[in-house]
Scaffold this motif. Structure first.
Motif, short mmCIF file in Angstrom:
data_model
loop_
_atom_site.label_atom_id
_atom_site.label_comp_id
_atom_site.label_asym_id
_atom_site.label_seq_id
_atom_site.Cartn_x
_atom_site.Cartn_y
_atom_site.Cartn_z
N ASN A 153 33.12 127.69 2.57
CA ASN A 153 32.78 128.38 1.33
C ASN A 153 33.81 129.25 0.83
O ASN A 153 34.05 129.44 -0.29
CB ASN A 153 31.71 129.55 1.80
CG ASN A 153 30.55 129.44 0.78
OD1 ASN A 153 30.42 128.21 0.12
ND2 ASN A 153 29.70 130.38 0.64
N LEU A 156 35.62 126.89 -1.49
CA LEU A 156 34.80 126.49 -2.57
C LEU A 156 34.97 127.89 -3.66
O LEU A 156 35.46 127.68 -4.79
CB LEU A 156 33.29 126.60 -2.11
CG LEU A 156 32.30 126.07 -3.39
CD1 LEU A 156 32.81 124.90 -4.16
CD2 LEU A 156 30.95 126.48 -2.82
N GLY A 177 26.41 126.88 -2.22
CA GLY A 177 27.28 126.28 -1.08
C GLY A 177 26.89 126.76 0.29
O GLY A 177 26.56 126.03 1.09
N THR A 347 42.37 123.97 -2.24
CA THR A 347 41.25 124.15 -3.19
C THR A 347 41.81 125.30 -4.22
O THR A 347 41.63 125.10 -5.48
CB THR A 347 40.07 124.59 -2.68
OG1 THR A 347 39.92 125.54 -1.80
CG2 THR A 347 39.69 123.49 -1.88
#
Length: 359
Positions: A153, A156, A177, A347
């Motif tokens: 998470n 994300l 998520g 990410t």
């Protein structure tokens, strides 16, 4: 060793050794108070050994043995934990304390004392092994769940945040998520543990099979085929089967069969326990990166706050794994932190690239 007067540095070191020996003996006595049978006897024997080491340092210190200083933080934590929990957690801490003994490199400690400490570490390792086995199923699910929640998470949220989307979108994405990941982890863990238990059940001897033993033909002795199928040679299988038939006790046989099945299932853990642990711990980890957005933070401030909070949580979970495994808590904590931040950085950079492209 000589008859010279000890130096101030030696006195300080010996006083620290003395304090630690007394504290460790107290830990083993506190643990023994929560045990019975063989485990209690082993723990009391360890306490007696620590008392012998204590006597060695008292003799060296003489008048300096009075008013020993406070023990190290690691050792000081063991006694209250032993009194409160008496669990594998304390045994794991004790194992690590024994393995870090400095006696092997100290000329004022006898070779027997250094050997004692090494053996003590193995004794405590053996005592802790049973508790670690009981923890393996649910604890594995809990640790993996929490770390997956933290890392996935965070990655994300940082990726979406770096892409330039609004805090509302980031918050909604993080919560989605959390829920999706927690449900996936719980379902996956349930299927995994349940399947493993079913495979074990298929391979575990029938607990009622022993009831056929009194009716077997001793001369034909087909029981020997069972042991040959499990890997024994023909000669050993026949001999073992004859001994089983000669000493057959239906009550004892039933008890052994039940105990064997229970031990196997205990090592794996409950499918529902693993599933609920995975769900709960994934959710508890996954909520942490979302907290800054829940509190109204935006932009870089929210991203940095999420990274810091997750970093602290990763250090804590890594240290707990290190303690319970008897390894270095610091190394395990830093490893968890590096893995989590590595995934999040990937990410985040991807989000920046997409954000630049969209702009």
């Amino acid at each position: 060793m000589t008859d010279r007067a000890p130096t101030p540095a030696e006195i300080r070191r010996w006083r620290r050794y003395l304090a630690d020996e007394r504290a460790e003996a107290a830990v083993y006595r506190d643990l023994a108070a929560k045990r019975d049978g063989e485990e209690r006897a082993i723990l009391l024997a360890l306490a007696e050994a620590e008392a012998r080491h204590e006597a060695h340092w008292v003799a060296l210190l003489g008048e300096h043995a009075h008013g020993v200083p406070a023990v190290s933080l690691r050792t000081r934590l063991l006694a209250p934990l032993a009194r409160r929990f008496g669990s594998v957690f304390v045994l794991a801490l004790a194992q690590r304390a024994e393995s870090r003994s400095p006696y092997a490199a100290d000329a004022h400690a006898t070779p027997a004392m250094a050997a004692d400490e090494r053996i003590h570490g193995e004794v405590v390792r053996g005592l802790a092994a049973r508790g670690r086995q009981r923890l393996s199923g649910t604890f594995r699910a809990a640790v993996f769940g929490a770390n997956d929640g933290l890392v996935s998470n965070l990655a994300l949220v940082m990726g979406i945040g770096a892409a330039g989307l609004g805090p509302g979108t980031v918050l909604l994405t993080g919560l989605a998520g959390l829920l999706a990941g927690a449900l996936s982890m719980g379902a996956g863990e349930y299927v995994s543990v349940r399947s493993q238990r079913e495979l074990l059940d298929a391979s575990t001897p029938d607990p009622e099979a022993h009831t056929a033993l009194p009716h077997l033909d001793v001369d034909a002795n087909e029981l020997a085929l069972v042991y040959r199928a499990r890997g024994m040679s023909e000669e050993d299988a026949v001999a073992h089967a004859r001994s089983i038939l000669a000493d057959y006790d239906p009550v004892a046989a039933a008890a052994r069969a039940a105990e064997a099945g229970a031990e196997q299932h205990e090592a794996i853990g409950s499918a529902w326990g693993a599933a609920l642990s995975s769900f709960a711990f994934f959710a508890s980890g996954a909520i942490i990166p979302v907290v800054p957005y829940l509190l109204g933070a935006e932009g870089l401030t929210a991203v940095v706050a999420a990274a810091v909070l997750v970093g602290i949580a990763l250090l804590i979970t890594g240290a707990i794994v290190g303690v319970l495994s008897g390894a270095s808590p610091l190394k395990r904590a830093l490893r968890q932190l590096a893995i989590g931040y590595g995934a999040a950085a990937a990410t985040y950079l991807l989000g920046l690239a997409f954000g630049t492209t969209i702009a």
